[in-house]
Design a protein around this motif. Structure first.
Motif, mmCIF file in Angstrom:
data_model
loop_
_atom_site.group_PDB
_atom_site.id
_atom_site.type_symbol
_atom_site.label_atom_id
_atom_site.label_comp_id
_atom_site.label_asym_id
_atom_site.label_seq_id
_atom_site.Cartn_x
_atom_site.Cartn_y
_atom_site.Cartn_z
ATOM 1 N N SER A 122 37.941 41.156 31.743
ATOM 2 C CA SER A 122 38.069 39.706 31.787
ATOM 3 C C SER A 122 37.375 39.114 30.580
ATOM 4 O O SER A 122 36.170 39.243 30.438
ATOM 5 C CB SER A 122 37.467 39.158 33.075
ATOM 6 O OG SER A 122 37.598 37.762 33.108
ATOM 7 N N ALA A 146 42.726 37.547 32.803
ATOM 8 C CA ALA A 146 42.250 38.917 33.016
ATOM 9 C C ALA A 146 43.255 39.850 32.361
ATOM 10 O O ALA A 146 44.455 39.755 32.622
ATOM 11 C CB ALA A 146 42.122 39.227 34.496
ATOM 12 N N ARG A 176 36.135 35.935 28.865
ATOM 13 C CA ARG A 176 35.910 34.578 29.314
ATOM 14 C C ARG A 176 35.291 33.664 28.277
ATOM 15 O O ARG A 176 35.410 32.464 28.396
ATOM 16 C CB ARG A 176 35.036 34.591 30.562
ATOM 17 C CG ARG A 176 35.696 35.346 31.668
ATOM 18 C CD ARG A 176 34.957 35.331 32.957
ATOM 19 N NE ARG A 176 33.593 34.866 32.887
ATOM 20 C CZ ARG A 176 32.675 35.193 33.754
ATOM 21 N NH1 ARG A 176 32.932 35.990 34.730
ATOM 22 N NH2 ARG A 176 31.450 34.707 33.648
#
Length: 107
Positions: free
Chosen positions: A3, A34, A5
């Motif tokens: 993931s 993701a 971010r």
């Protein structure tokens, strides 16, 4: 599954459908995407595995599960500064943003 971010602002992707259509997206972080490896354990790149409900990628509307990441932006730091060090680390005097190919990377 990986993931991402807080790192990417510009993505170049290949759409799952229609096949091989390429598009570029700029997103604010966190992205809300993701990724997972195309072939686990092999350096064959990543595809979009999931979008976070209400995340920036879902709000944008162009990214779909199954799209393949072709390249991503990265900030490349350079030029050591002798004037200042912070926390014992290196200080850089310049930077540039580049698109980094992601199709043959190991993750």
């Amino acid at each position: 599954m990986i993931s991402l971010r807080h790192a990417i602002s510009c993505l170049l992707l290949a759409a799952a459908t229609p096949a091989s259509a390429r598009y570029r997206v700029r997103l604010r972080t966190p992205l809300g995407i993701a990724f997972e490896e195309v072939e686990p354990g092999k350096a064959c790149g990543v595809v979009v595995a999931d979008l976070v409900d209400g995340g920036n990628a879902e709000h944008d509307g162009r990214i779909w599960v199954g799209d393949r990441l072709l390249s991503t932006s990265a900030v490349v730091l350079g030029g050591d500064s002798a004037l200042l060090t912070v926390g014992g680390g290196r200080q850089f005097t310049n930077w540039k943003r580049e698109l980094i190919p992601a199709t043959a990377m190991g993750f």
